[in-house]
Design an enzyme around this catalytic site. Structure first.
Site, PDB file in Angstrom:
ATOM      1  N   HIS A 161      -3.314   7.003   2.884  1.00  0.00           N
ATOM      2  CA  HIS A 161      -3.715   5.721   2.336  1.00  0.00           C
ATOM      3  C   HIS A 161      -5.120   5.351   2.765  1.00  0.00           C
ATOM      4  O   HIS A 161      -5.349   5.492   4.020  1.00  0.00           O
ATOM      5  CB  HIS A 161      -2.888   4.453   2.610  1.00  0.00           C
ATOM      6  CG  HIS A 161      -3.123   3.250   2.464  1.00  0.00           C
ATOM      7  ND1 HIS A 161      -3.786   2.968   0.986  1.00  0.00           N
ATOM      8  CD2 HIS A 161      -3.342   2.131   3.121  1.00  0.00           C
ATOM      9  CE1 HIS A 161      -3.966   1.775   0.997  1.00  0.00           C
ATOM     10  NE2 HIS A 161      -3.766   1.150   2.286  1.00  0.00           N
ATOM     11  N   CYS A 166       0.870  -1.322  -0.046  1.00  0.00           N
ATOM     12  CA  CYS A 166      -0.030  -0.041   0.102  1.00  0.00           C
ATOM     13  C   CYS A 166       0.939   1.368   0.031  1.00  0.00           C
ATOM     14  O   CYS A 166       0.317   2.398  -0.256  1.00  0.00           O
ATOM     15  CB  CYS A 166      -0.993  -0.020   1.268  1.00  0.00           C
ATOM     16  SG  CYS A 166      -1.819  -1.608   1.371  1.00  0.00           S
ATOM     17  N   ASN A 193      -9.984  -0.337   0.308  1.00  0.00           N
ATOM     18  CA  ASN A 193      -8.596  -0.234   0.197  1.00  0.00           C
ATOM     19  C   ASN A 193      -8.064  -0.828  -1.267  1.00  0.00           C
ATOM     20  O   ASN A 193      -8.382  -1.897  -1.404  1.00  0.00           O
ATOM     21  CB  ASN A 193      -8.117  -1.192   1.375  1.00  0.00           C
ATOM     22  CG  ASN A 193      -6.746  -1.130   1.476  1.00  0.00           C
ATOM     23  OD1 ASN A 193      -6.095  -0.697   0.513  1.00  0.00           O
ATOM     24  ND2 ASN A 193      -5.999  -1.672   2.678  1.00  0.00           N
TER      25      ASN A 193
HETATM   26  N1  ACO Z   1     -18.479  -8.875   9.528  1.00  0.00           N
HETATM   27  C1  ACO Z   1     -18.932  -9.376  10.718  1.00  0.00           C
HETATM   28  N2  ACO Z   1     -18.049  -9.615  11.936  1.00  0.00           N
HETATM   29  C2  ACO Z   1     -16.832  -9.656  11.501  1.00  0.00           C
HETATM   30  C3  ACO Z   1     -16.334  -9.361  10.186  1.00  0.00           C
HETATM   31  C4  ACO Z   1     -17.100  -8.787   9.315  1.00  0.00           C
HETATM   32  N3  ACO Z   1     -16.701  -8.579   8.013  1.00  0.00           N
HETATM   33  N4  ACO Z   1     -14.880  -9.455  10.375  1.00  0.00           N
HETATM   34  C5  ACO Z   1     -14.583  -9.742  11.547  1.00  0.00           C
HETATM   35  N5  ACO Z   1     -15.616 -10.009  12.255  1.00  0.00           N
HETATM   36  C6  ACO Z   1     -15.699 -10.197  13.548  1.00  0.00           C
HETATM   37  C7  ACO Z   1     -14.724 -10.953  14.135  1.00  0.00           C
HETATM   38  O1  ACO Z   1     -14.751 -12.203  13.753  1.00  0.00           O
HETATM   39  C8  ACO Z   1     -14.801 -10.839  15.718  1.00  0.00           C
HETATM   40  O2  ACO Z   1     -15.642 -11.605  15.897  1.00  0.00           O
HETATM   41  P1  ACO Z   1     -15.454 -12.329  17.631  1.00  0.00           P
HETATM   42  O3  ACO Z   1     -15.266 -11.311  18.593  1.00  0.00           O
HETATM   43  O4  ACO Z   1     -16.570 -13.233  17.782  1.00  0.00           O
HETATM   44  O5  ACO Z   1     -14.110 -13.214  17.514  1.00  0.00           O
HETATM   45  C9  ACO Z   1     -15.351  -9.298  15.617  1.00  0.00           C
HETATM   46  O6  ACO Z   1     -15.759  -9.110  14.458  1.00  0.00           O
HETATM   47  C10 ACO Z   1     -14.242  -8.236  15.998  1.00  0.00           C
HETATM   48  O7  ACO Z   1     -13.284  -8.472  15.079  1.00  0.00           O
HETATM   49  P2  ACO Z   1     -11.943  -7.602  14.962  1.00  0.00           P
HETATM   50  O8  ACO Z   1     -10.817  -7.877  13.998  1.00  0.00           O
HETATM   51  O9  ACO Z   1     -11.543  -7.456  16.459  1.00  0.00           O
HETATM   52  O10 ACO Z   1     -12.553  -6.387  14.581  1.00  0.00           O
HETATM   53  P3  ACO Z   1     -11.815  -4.879  14.388  1.00  0.00           P
HETATM   54  O11 ACO Z   1     -12.862  -3.836  15.133  1.00  0.00           O
HETATM   55  O12 ACO Z   1     -10.415  -5.047  14.850  1.00  0.00           O
HETATM   56  O13 ACO Z   1     -11.938  -4.583  12.885  1.00  0.00           O
HETATM   57  C11 ACO Z   1     -10.680  -4.568  10.872  1.00  0.00           C
HETATM   58  C12 ACO Z   1     -11.555  -5.342  12.099  1.00  0.00           C
HETATM   59  C13 ACO Z   1     -11.594  -3.777  10.197  1.00  0.00           C
HETATM   60  C14 ACO Z   1     -10.001  -5.672   9.893  1.00  0.00           C
HETATM   61  C15 ACO Z   1      -9.780  -3.677  11.562  1.00  0.00           C
HETATM   62  O14 ACO Z   1      -9.002  -4.600  12.440  1.00  0.00           O
HETATM   63  C16 ACO Z   1      -8.666  -3.008  10.538  1.00  0.00           C
HETATM   64  O15 ACO Z   1      -9.261  -2.095   9.679  1.00  0.00           O
HETATM   65  N6  ACO Z   1      -7.431  -3.395  10.667  1.00  0.00           N
HETATM   66  C17 ACO Z   1      -6.636  -2.632   9.955  1.00  0.00           C
HETATM   67  C18 ACO Z   1      -6.973  -3.136   8.541  1.00  0.00           C
HETATM   68  C19 ACO Z   1      -6.108  -2.421   7.381  1.00  0.00           C
HETATM   69  O16 ACO Z   1      -6.205  -1.334   7.340  1.00  0.00           O
HETATM   70  N7  ACO Z   1      -5.270  -3.377   6.740  1.00  0.00           N
HETATM   71  C20 ACO Z   1      -4.770  -2.492   5.614  1.00  0.00           C
HETATM   72  C21 ACO Z   1      -3.509  -1.723   6.041  1.00  0.00           C
HETATM   73  S1  ACO Z   1      -2.433  -1.887   4.863  1.00  0.00           S
HETATM   74  C22 ACO Z   1      -2.724  -2.164   3.756  1.00  0.00           C
HETATM   75  O17 ACO Z   1      -3.756  -1.362   3.200  1.00  0.00           O
HETATM   76  C23 ACO Z   1      -2.339  -3.469   2.690  1.00  0.00           C
END
Ligand code: ACO
Length: 330
Positions: A257, A116, A287
């Site tokens: 980004h 990214c 993204n």
């Molecule tokens: N729909 C519904 N529930 C979901 C989903 C979904 N799409 N995805 C995860 N969950 C659930 C999980 O299973 C978890 O359930 P549990 O508590 O029963 O285990 C719950 O939601 C919470 O999951 P978390 O991973 O803790 O959720 P979080 O609030 O951290 O959000 C996310 C997840 C959106 C992926 C976040 O961590 C994030 O944005 N991280 C950065 C990702 C990113 O930006 N990556 C790219 C950066 S670098 C690049 O661009 C390549």
């Protein structure tokens, strides 16, 4: 070392027509529009047609950038494509773009992978080569067809990514104080496993079993990446501001980004710069990795959000883990 400055002469972008909404995704995996919007800010993303490769997304973006710059493909002698989803592992996506666009054969054409952060790495590379005096006009493209490496059964990642392309034409200027003022690039290779495509490379070529297990698709530890993304982007932004003795409130527009609205909001808070100074389009594209910054930059320009003389800050974070920032006097 040359003192010539490098300036962006034109911008362009392209996003495929097909829109995949959060409601569409809710029919594919166990998720909901509400979960995706509140956790990421994303409402929809674009998905390329099956017969569109990365170069097919890059070419219209490049044409628009050339048109904006008042130039033609014949003017280009350096073509750098940032991507993690090239048409084929070999040859480079840049060579396909060269052929489809009609960039002359005496041009240097290559791909660069910094995930990214790729567009910022590519911009820095192109500007350094232009500054050396060995090239005259560069086309720098960020493009991804992430839909080809997304695991459509993994709800934790498939809701995040989309396809698209952005391009800039870069040239030299004798006008001091304009153009790319500087970049800060960095990488921490100790956390490669947090965001990766585990198989399909030289370490572990794909097998029938690995493909059945979808190990050729993106895997991410979202929570860890989230924290490191906020820290990495905040540090990259602070470093470049400090290097150039610029205060955050002197920045007219930040183009971050576009990974997650909450990451952008956290950077806004840390830099004490209101969200109005951030360009955000993650709600419409998700993204798009290396395409995200040039796509947002082109939209921001065409929407009149960037005017001559403005200080613009680009800041990115991605797999690697790579990070980077660039400061531009428009
Ligand atoms: N729909 C519904 N529930 C979901 C989903 C979904 N799409 N995805 C995860 N969950 C659930 C999980 O299973 C978890 O359930 P549990 O508590 O029963 O285990 C719950 O939601 C919470 O999951 P978390 O991973 O803790 O959720 P979080 O609030 O951290 O959000 C996310 C997840 C959106 C992926 C976040 O961590 C994030 O944005 N991280 C950065 C990702 C990113 O930006 N990556 C790219 C950066 S670098 C690049 O661009 C390549």
């Amino acid at each position: 070392m040359s003192t010539r400055s490098t300036v962006i002469l034109g911008t362009g972008s392209y996003a495929p027509e097909r829109i995949l909404s959060n409601d569409d995704l809710a029919h594919m995996v166990d998720t909901s529009d509400e979960w995706i919007r509140t956790r990421t800010g994303i409402r929809e993303r674009r998905i390329a047609a099956p017969d569109q490769a990365a170069s097919d997304l890059a070419v219209p973006a490049a044409r628009r950038a050339l048109e904006d710059a008042g130039l033609t493909p014949a003017d280009i002698d350096l073509l750098v494509v940032a991507t993690v989803t090239p048409d084929t592992p070999m040859p480079a996506c840049a060579c396909f773009v060269q052929q489809k666009l009609g960039v002359p054969t005496h041009s240097a054409c290559f791909d660069l992978n910094a995930a990214c952060s790729g567009f910022l790495y590519a911009l820095d590379t192109a500007c350094a080569l232009l500054g050396s005096g060995r090239y005259r006009k560069a086309l720098v493209i960020g493009v991804e067809k992430l839909s080809s490496v997304v695991d459509w059964q993994d709800r934790t990642t498939c809701v995040l990514f989309g396809d698209g392309a952005g391009a800039v034409v870069v040239g030299c200027s004798d006008e001091p104080g304009r153009g790319l003022l500087g970049t800060c690039l960095g990488s921490d290779g100790s956390s490669t496993e947090l965001l990766c495509i585990p198989r399909g490379g030289s370490r572990a070529p794909s097998t029938c079993e690995s493909i059945a297990a979808r190990d050729h698709c993106i895997r991410m530890k979202g929570k860890e990446v989230f924290k490191l993304a906020v820290r990495g982007m905040d540090e990259a932004a602070r470093d470049i501001l400090e290097q150039h003795a610029v205060r955050a409130d002197q920045i007219s527009l930040v183009i971050p980004h576009q990974a997650n609205l909450r990451i952008i909001e956290a950077i806004s808070e840390y830099l004490e710069l209101p969200m109005e100074r951030f360009y955000v389009n993650v709600e419409r594209f998700g993204n798009t990795s290396a395409a995200s910054i040039p796509l947002a930059l082109d939209e921001a320009r065409r929407a009149g959000r960037i005017r001559p003389g403005d200080l613009v800050l680009l800041v990115a974070f991605g797999a690697g883990l790579t990070y980077g920032s660039a400061l531009i006097r428009w």
